[in-house]
Design an enzyme around this catalytic site. Sequence first.
Site, PDB file in Angstrom:
ATOM      1  N   LYS A  81       0.850  -1.194   0.000  1.00 31.76           N
ATOM      2  CA  LYS A  81       0.000   0.000   0.000  1.00 31.76           C
ATOM      3  C   LYS A  81       0.882   1.240   0.000  1.00 31.76           C
ATOM      4  CE  LYS A  81      -3.814   2.124   2.600  1.00 31.76           C
ATOM      5  NZ  LYS A  81      -4.730   1.961   3.751  1.00 31.76           N
ATOM      6  N   SER A 156      -9.504   2.095   2.815  1.00 27.17           N
ATOM      7  CA  SER A 156      -8.590   2.822   1.947  1.00 27.17           C
ATOM      8  C   SER A 156      -7.591   1.922   1.229  1.00 27.17           C
ATOM      9  CB  SER A 156      -7.828   3.875   2.754  1.00 27.17           C
ATOM     10  OG  SER A 156      -7.018   3.257   3.758  1.00 27.17           O
ATOM     11  N   SER A 180     -10.007  -0.251   6.960  1.00 33.69           N
ATOM     12  CA  SER A 180      -9.416  -0.081   5.634  1.00 33.69           C
ATOM     13  C   SER A 180      -8.756  -1.311   5.043  1.00 33.69           C
ATOM     14  CB  SER A 180      -8.399   1.068   5.659  1.00 33.69           C
ATOM     15  OG  SER A 180      -9.063   2.300   5.799  1.00 33.69           O
TER      16      SER A 180
END
Length: 449
Positions: A81, A156, A180
């Site tokens: 990420k 996210s 997330s």
Amino acid sequence: MAQPPSLTAAPLAAVAAALRQRTISPLELVDAYQERIEAAAELRAFITPPGDQARPDAKRAQQRLARREAGALLGVPIAIKDLFATRGLRTTAGSRILRDWVPSRDAALVTRLRAAGAVIFGKTNLHEFAYGVTNANPWWGIARNPRDVRRSPGGSSGGSAIAVVAGLCAAALGSDTGGSIRIPAALCGCVGLKPTYGLLPLDGVVPLGWSLDHAGPLTRTIEDAGILLDALSGGRAWKQAQRVITRGLRVGILHDSIVQPLQPGVSRQVERVAAALRRHGLRVRDVRLPEMAWTVATQLVTLRAEASAAHARWIRARPRAYGPDVRIRLQLGALVSGADYVLAQRMRAKFKDAVRRLFDDIDILLLPTTPITAPVVGERTVRWRTGEEPVDGALVRLTAPFNLTGVPALSVPYGEVGGLPVGLQLVGRWNDEARVLAVGRLIEALASR
């Protein structure tokens, strides 16, 4: 060596085994995933695709494999990420502000992945600064659900979930402040684990909420999540999970006002798994946690205050450098008073006590990960018989409470509604990842049948 045709869609465990057996080389595997990434460009899974930057890691892994060195992830491509610092590789946090930042050192977890022999495989798309759950990024593109490109992957850590489900990497690293990891895992149809707060170090991760932030794996299977967790933590949770006897475990199905409303199809999957667990000898009963009703306000105040503090300098100096939704959230956070924050922490402590008491009577708490399946991109509200609910609020309603407490929480796919995956959430006691993974593995087996 010829590439096994299904290897890019295989679990991490199978990829690692093929590399150890030398039926494929790390460089060939990198090339195979690269081809898939290029073919899946519309999904917007990556901000910085691996490109040639993955090849030095792959070459080193190839040399280590030739020497028959140990390494749980030796040669395995892991997507990161784009919130985790990566040495020599751009780290944007999904923002315009950090679009040109190239860190000089790795985040602690990236260092651990390299030590385990992983190939650092590009930087995945995310909601700007991880402050949102739709992954509609104004600077790097709207991420798309691989199960239906008209729909959101959630966020996210949406890019990480996309990369796993679409076969663009063997597994991925994500972060979770209010859901997330678990939300995109549920909406895209993969496994997502938020470990106990503090189990995994956050050094070198761009912060959002210091007391809520967690890091964890997104994978194709429970076994993969366990393997990756152990590599990241240096622990033995997965090895312990394989020795857990699930028969006789006490499972509480959460029935409280915060769980409602649910899409009927999601509710049916919870009922089905409860019945299946009973048939397999687990003691399943309904439980209530009325204090959970406080968590929506408590999470909102806590996150807004902490995120606003983390961004205080930039939001004052460069407000227009943020996308509209994140800018508004940060500006609202600046209005949270010290008294409000203190009151929220008092409510949080009471909720943690209630969770602690609940786990005196059960071993695992089970509830949906999200009350809905993947919404259409741009959809702002969910319509219920009783009225409307913001999509963002619906998606975090059942995940955010467990960031407040810091207990481990796992999302595992179980069934579909209208062709879209449903995620079930398993919550355990603090530092009891082994039991959470063991029950998750059982549910995964039940789902495959």
